[in-house]
Design an enzyme around this catalytic site. Structure first.
Site, mmCIF file in Angstrom:
data_model
loop_
_atom_site.group_PDB
_atom_site.id
_atom_site.type_symbol
_atom_site.label_atom_id
_atom_site.label_comp_id
_atom_site.label_asym_id
_atom_site.label_seq_id
_atom_site.Cartn_x
_atom_site.Cartn_y
_atom_site.Cartn_z
ATOM 1 N N CYS A 16 0.863 -1.182 0.000
ATOM 2 C CA CYS A 16 0.000 0.000 0.000
ATOM 3 C C CYS A 16 0.900 1.234 0.000
ATOM 4 O O CYS A 16 2.125 1.133 0.118
ATOM 5 C CB CYS A 16 -0.901 -0.003 1.234
ATOM 6 S SG CYS A 16 0.031 0.073 2.796
ATOM 7 N N HIS A 45 5.606 -5.055 8.757
ATOM 8 C CA HIS A 45 5.568 -6.431 9.255
ATOM 9 C C HIS A 45 5.732 -7.438 8.116
ATOM 10 O O HIS A 45 4.776 -8.071 7.672
ATOM 11 C CB HIS A 45 4.254 -6.671 10.013
ATOM 12 C CG HIS A 45 4.228 -5.998 11.352
ATOM 13 N ND1 HIS A 45 3.057 -5.682 12.010
ATOM 14 C CD2 HIS A 45 5.243 -5.578 12.163
ATOM 15 C CE1 HIS A 45 3.356 -5.106 13.160
ATOM 16 N NE2 HIS A 45 4.666 -5.035 13.268
ATOM 17 N N HIS A 78 4.001 1.936 11.620
ATOM 18 C CA HIS A 78 2.908 1.742 12.585
ATOM 19 C C HIS A 78 2.766 2.888 13.571
ATOM 20 O O HIS A 78 1.788 2.941 14.318
ATOM 21 C CB HIS A 78 3.132 0.432 13.343
ATOM 22 C CG HIS A 78 3.375 -0.729 12.431
ATOM 23 N ND1 HIS A 78 4.633 -1.256 12.218
ATOM 24 C CD2 HIS A 78 2.533 -1.438 11.648
ATOM 25 C CE1 HIS A 78 4.550 -2.243 11.339
ATOM 26 N NE2 HIS A 78 3.296 -2.372 10.978
ATOM 27 N N CYS A 100 2.756 5.817 8.774
ATOM 28 C CA CYS A 100 1.771 5.963 7.699
ATOM 29 C C CYS A 100 0.869 7.160 7.993
ATOM 30 O O CYS A 100 0.365 7.293 9.118
ATOM 31 C CB CYS A 100 0.928 4.688 7.602
ATOM 32 S SG CYS A 100 -0.456 4.842 6.446
ATOM 33 N N HIS A 128 -0.197 -4.610 19.676
ATOM 34 C CA HIS A 128 0.172 -4.230 18.314
ATOM 35 C C HIS A 128 0.795 -2.838 18.358
ATOM 36 O O HIS A 128 0.321 -1.953 19.065
ATOM 37 C CB HIS A 128 -1.071 -4.235 17.408
ATOM 38 C CG HIS A 128 -0.751 -4.068 15.949
ATOM 39 N ND1 HIS A 128 -0.481 -2.842 15.390
ATOM 40 C CD2 HIS A 128 -0.661 -4.971 14.944
ATOM 41 C CE1 HIS A 128 -0.237 -2.999 14.095
ATOM 42 N NE2 HIS A 128 -0.337 -4.282 13.804
ATOM 43 N N GLU A 130 0.810 -0.315 16.441
ATOM 44 C CA GLU A 130 -0.057 0.822 16.134
ATOM 45 C C GLU A 130 -0.934 1.180 17.331
ATOM 46 O O GLU A 130 -1.131 2.360 17.645
ATOM 47 C CB GLU A 130 -0.935 0.496 14.919
ATOM 48 C CG GLU A 130 -1.777 1.674 14.493
ATOM 49 C CD GLU A 130 -2.747 1.338 13.378
ATOM 50 O OE1 GLU A 130 -3.840 1.927 13.362
ATOM 51 O OE2 GLU A 130 -2.421 0.473 12.530
ATOM 52 N N CYS A 198 -8.011 1.511 7.071
ATOM 53 C CA CYS A 198 -7.345 2.128 5.930
ATOM 54 C C CYS A 198 -7.890 1.588 4.605
ATOM 55 O O CYS A 198 -8.375 0.467 4.521
ATOM 56 C CB CYS A 198 -5.828 1.968 6.042
ATOM 57 S SG CYS A 198 -5.109 0.609 5.125
ATOM 58 N N SER A 226 1.766 -9.668 10.706
ATOM 59 C CA SER A 226 1.072 -8.670 9.891
ATOM 60 C C SER A 226 -0.420 -8.807 10.122
ATOM 61 O O SER A 226 -1.050 -9.750 9.652
ATOM 62 C CB SER A 226 1.399 -8.872 8.407
ATOM 63 O OG SER A 226 0.495 -8.144 7.591
ATOM 64 N N SER A 227 -0.991 -7.861 10.845
ATOM 65 C CA SER A 227 -2.405 -7.938 11.208
ATOM 66 C C SER A 227 -3.299 -8.052 9.983
ATOM 67 O O SER A 227 -4.208 -8.880 9.924
ATOM 68 C CB SER A 227 -2.796 -6.695 12.023
ATOM 69 O OG SER A 227 -4.155 -6.715 12.362
#
Length: 326
Positions: A16, A45, A78, A100, A128, A130, A198, A226-227
């Site tokens: 992304c 990730h 993150h 991001c 996590h 983030e 997102c 990676s969530s």
């Protein structure tokens, strides 16, 4: 006549705009300042990306205390809590913030609503990066809720000013389920002005939902931390795929998964370079899955500019390079 084996290749998939910006930030920092360049946490990730950057001189650390004073550090996509910025300043570190912009937006919302006297429900996964970063913006007024089960029992502060925010990489469906449970118990819970999930997470999930009902097996390329990659497996199964597996690369594929399969779905998480998808396609082609059908559900054109501190130094270096010698 037997039905031919085929691969339904989801699009959008892979990198992304936020991931691309973060990875390029580390690459440009290495070119501009020379190694080593330190990176707090994994820049994104994905094992392959991290190993690739390590081979070029990036050093990944858990905390800024591990970084020699005066060094250059890149903050991951993150995001980080305000305390990390102040700790970096105390050590005299040159910081490049590759958070991001969509995560930065959630941080700004947390500060804004906290400043306006709101209690905030943050939907996300404990631990996590983030979530840790967002919580750090207003720790005294944020309550973390991970899923509909927690939503059914969490006790929130008694107030008319209650609003929810979310981690950007969650499953859209599960987030809505969590909010539905919360609103059933706390009818005054307000929604943010715009959806925090997102665009890339949503687009990859929509693409998987499109192909999943036709798939005997759906493969998600992405790392276990990676969530958004992990969520894609769940989305695939919920949408009707007979089976779904996440792999870091083609090396992890198992022959047994495909013994009776005719249609294989393939996608990748938002932090996955396309080379890893190409390797899976080659592996499948060797086993008779030579027909590839691209299934595109959205066009992604968003591009984020590099962090301002990096743009400034790149511009200065460019001007220095073209400056006439005396």
């Amino acid at each position: 006549m037997s039905q031919p084996k085929r691969v339904l290749l989801a699009a959008p998939r892979g990198y992304c705009a936020g991931v691309d910006r973060a990875v390029v930030s580390v690459e440009k920092a290495l070119e501009l300042y020379g190694p080593p360049v330190y990176v707090r946490k994994e820049i994104v990730h994905n094992k392959y990306v991290v190993a690739s950057l390590e081979s070029r001189g990036a050093i990944f650390v858990d905390e800024v205390e591990e970084i020699p004073e005066g060094s250059t550090v890149v903050f991951s996509a993150h995001g980080v809590a305000p305390a990390v910025h102040s700790d970096s300043a105390d050590r005299g570190l040159k910081t490049i913030d590759a958070t991001c912009p969509l995560v930065t937006k959630v941080h700004a919302e947390a500060r804004r609503f906290a400043g306006e006297g709101y209690q905030i429900v943050l939907v996300g996964h404990e631990g996590h990066e983030e979530v840790v970063g967002t919580t750090g913006e207003a720790p005294d007024v944020i309550t973390l809720v991970q899923d509909p089960i927690e939503a059914a029992s969490v006790v929130l502060p008694e107030t008319d000013k209650l609003i929810w925010l979310s981690q950007t990489t969650l499953s859209v469906d599960e987030t809505l389920q969590t909010i539905e449970v919360l609103k059933g118990r706390y009818p005054n819970l307000m929604s943010p002005p715009s959806d925090d999930i997102c665009y890339a997470t949503q687009n990859r999930q929509v693409a998987v939902k499109e192909i999943a009902p036709q798939c005997d097996v759906l493969i998600v390329v992405g790392s276990g931390n990676s969530s958004n990659s992990v969520r894609l497996v769940e989305v695939a199964l919920d949408a009707g795929a007979r089976a779904s597996h996440r792999v870091d690369s083609a090396v992890e594929l198992k022959e047994a998964w495909f013994e009776e399969a005719l249609t294989v779905g393939l996608t990748s998480g938002a932090s996955v370079p396309e080379i890893l998808v190409d390797e899976v396609l080659a592996w499948l082609a060797e086993r008779g899955f030579a027909t590839i059908e691209l299934v595109k559900t959205a066009e992604e054109t968003l591009v984020f500019s590099l962090p301002p501190e990096l743009r400034r130094d790149l511009k200065a270096a460019s001007l220095q390079a073209i400056k006439p010698k005396e």
